[in-house]
Scaffold this motif. Structure first.
Motif, mmCIF file in Angstrom:
data_model
loop_
_atom_site.group_PDB
_atom_site.id
_atom_site.type_symbol
_atom_site.label_atom_id
_atom_site.label_comp_id
_atom_site.label_asym_id
_atom_site.label_seq_id
_atom_site.Cartn_x
_atom_site.Cartn_y
_atom_site.Cartn_z
ATOM 1 N N GLU A 288 37.792 10.082 2.391
ATOM 2 C CA GLU A 288 37.042 8.816 2.346
ATOM 3 C C GLU A 288 35.565 9.077 2.650
ATOM 4 N N GLU A 291 33.922 10.381 -0.417
ATOM 5 C CA GLU A 291 33.702 9.325 -1.401
ATOM 6 C C GLU A 291 32.506 8.455 -1.026
ATOM 7 N N ARG A 292 32.394 8.106 0.264
ATOM 8 C CA ARG A 292 31.265 7.277 0.718
ATOM 9 C C ARG A 292 29.949 8.049 0.581
ATOM 10 N N GLN A 294 29.277 10.439 -1.520
ATOM 11 C CA GLN A 294 28.927 10.539 -2.939
ATOM 12 C C GLN A 294 28.365 9.208 -3.467
ATOM 13 N N GLU A 295 28.922 8.120 -2.939
ATOM 14 C CA GLU A 295 28.429 6.807 -3.365
ATOM 15 C C GLU A 295 26.984 6.612 -2.926
ATOM 16 N N ASP A 298 24.749 8.629 -5.188
ATOM 17 C CA ASP A 298 24.578 7.965 -6.492
ATOM 18 C C ASP A 298 23.596 6.791 -6.393
ATOM 19 N N LEU A 299 23.714 6.008 -5.327
ATOM 20 C CA LEU A 299 22.826 4.847 -5.157
ATOM 21 C C LEU A 299 21.381 5.288 -4.924
ATOM 22 N N ASN A 319 21.687 -2.846 -3.913
ATOM 23 C CA ASN A 319 21.900 -1.400 -3.711
ATOM 24 C C ASN A 319 21.549 -0.985 -2.293
ATOM 25 N N ARG A 322 24.143 -2.163 -0.004
ATOM 26 C CA ARG A 322 25.369 -1.364 -0.132
ATOM 27 C C ARG A 322 25.230 -0.059 0.632
ATOM 28 N N ILE A 326 27.657 1.183 3.589
ATOM 29 C CA ILE A 326 28.357 2.486 3.552
ATOM 30 C C ILE A 326 28.056 3.297 4.804
#
Length: 374
Positions: A288, A291-292, A294-295, A298-299, A319, A322, A326
């Motif tokens: 997890e 994943e966070r 990487q998010e 990306d943002l 964004n 977000r 995160i």
């Protein structure tokens, strides 16, 4: 000397009997009985002559018997390579010689029979083995074998027996390979029908079949090892194994595909599965976390992109919001990870490591910013 002493005793006994007999004749002697007395002594003389003749005949027969037994003993001794000493019977009477020769002859005949029985048994065994091997028996040249002959033949039999056992071992090895490869029964029967014995051509056919099956087995093992390596790599990734940790499993790069290598990979996969299951919650949180992270990446890349000037303000605000959310989630994950790591170290009485590398350090390496377990 013993025979002479016996004769002296008998001689004394005979002389004593004659002396007593003559004394009794003298006590009743009468001149008028002279004629009868003369006839009596003639009868005694005739009886003595007959007795001597019979004794001589017996002596001749005994001498002949001893001579024949002596010849038979010499011949049998020669056949058995047994030395008969010439002076062995020198001081014995004819009767003593016969007794001694009979004993010796019986002993030689017993030895001869044992050797003949041993020869028969060995030749039968040779015939049996040669039949299986498809070779011609060499037999035994000696009519009555010596111990040396028998020993040499036993060594020869041991050699061809070992050859037979080696052939049987190869055949059993082939059956084991067939079982591993699950070769159909019909295919096995057809091969064995063509190669029933252990002749040179049959042994070569079996060796060729073993090589073929070994190659096929190696290919199957190679395929299985490849599958296991793929599964191991997946678990290495899930368990955050670094290069040093992965290199610790040396068989991973071995290209000699044997059952031992397959077993080592199976054991390693089981060990990794157990390790992952034991720490499943920890690694799921780490996933997890990935994943966070990487998010966020990306943002942030989207925010730095030249196209950002064409993005609506409300979208840019979303964004940024977000990213903040995160980061809060990451803080929560970090705290949970820290708790799980501490719990692990408490239960195991030491730092949370894998092959010498702290798990916390491995997890930290995945973070792009400053969010780490303290």
């Amino acid at each position: 000397m013993a025979d002479l002493r016996v004769w002296e005793l008998k001689e004394q006994m005979i002389y004593g009997s004659i002396k007593d007999f003559m004394a009794e004749i003298a006590s009743i002697y009468d001149v008028r009985q002279e004629m009868n007395l003369r006839r009596f002594f003639e009868c005694i003389r005739d009886m003595g002559c007959c007795a001597l003749a019979e004794i001589e005949q017996r002596r001749i027969r005994l001498a002949k018997e001893v001579h024949n037994m002596r010849n038979e003993t010499l011949k049998l001794g020669k056949d058995l390579k047994f030395e008969i000493k010439n002076g062995e019977y020198k001081n014995l009477s004819l009767y003593g010689k016969r007794v001694r020769l009979r004993e010796q002859l019986e002993s030689l005949k017993s030895d001869q029979q044992k050797k003949l029985d041993a020869k028969k048994e060995l030749l039968e065994k040779e015939k049996e083995i040669c039949k299986v091997l498809g070779s011609k028996p060499i037999g035994m040249a000696a009519v009555i074998p010596t111990e040396t002959n028998l020993t040499s033949f036993r060594l020869y039999l041991a050699g061809i027996e070992a050859e037979k056992q080696e052939a049987e071992k190869k055949r059993n090895q082939l059956k084991v390979l067939w079982n591993y490869l699950d070769v159909p029964a019909k295919q096995r029967e057809e091969f064995l029908d063509r190669n029933k014995r252990y002749t040179a051509s049959t042994r070569k056919a079996i060796e060729d079949e073993i090589k073929r099956c070994e190659q096929q087995k190696s290919e199957i093992i190679a395929s299985n090892v490849s599958d296991l390596r793929s599964q191991i790599e997946v678990l290495w990734k899930r368990c955050r194994f670094g290069e040093e940790d992965r290199e610790a499993f040396k068989p991973f790069h071995d290209q000699t595909f044997t059952e031992d290598l397959l077993m080592l990979h199976e054991e390693e996969l089981q060990r990794l599965r157990k390790y992952y299951e034991t720490n499943r919650k920890l690694f799921q949180l780490a996933e997890e976390q990935d994943e966070r992270n990487q998010e966020i990446i990306d943002l942030e890349q989207r925010a730095e992109s030249p196209d950002r000037y064409y993005t609506r303000r409300d979208e840019r605000d979303e964004n940024e919001q977000r990213i903040e959310d995160i980061q809060q989630e990451l803080l929560t994950i970090e705290n949970q990870l820290k708790f799980l790591v501490n719990d692990y170290e408490t239960k195991n009485g030491g730092p949370c490591t894998r092959v010498g590398t702290k798990l916390v350090k491995a997890l930290r390496s995945a973070l792009p910013n400053a969010l780490h377990v303290g």
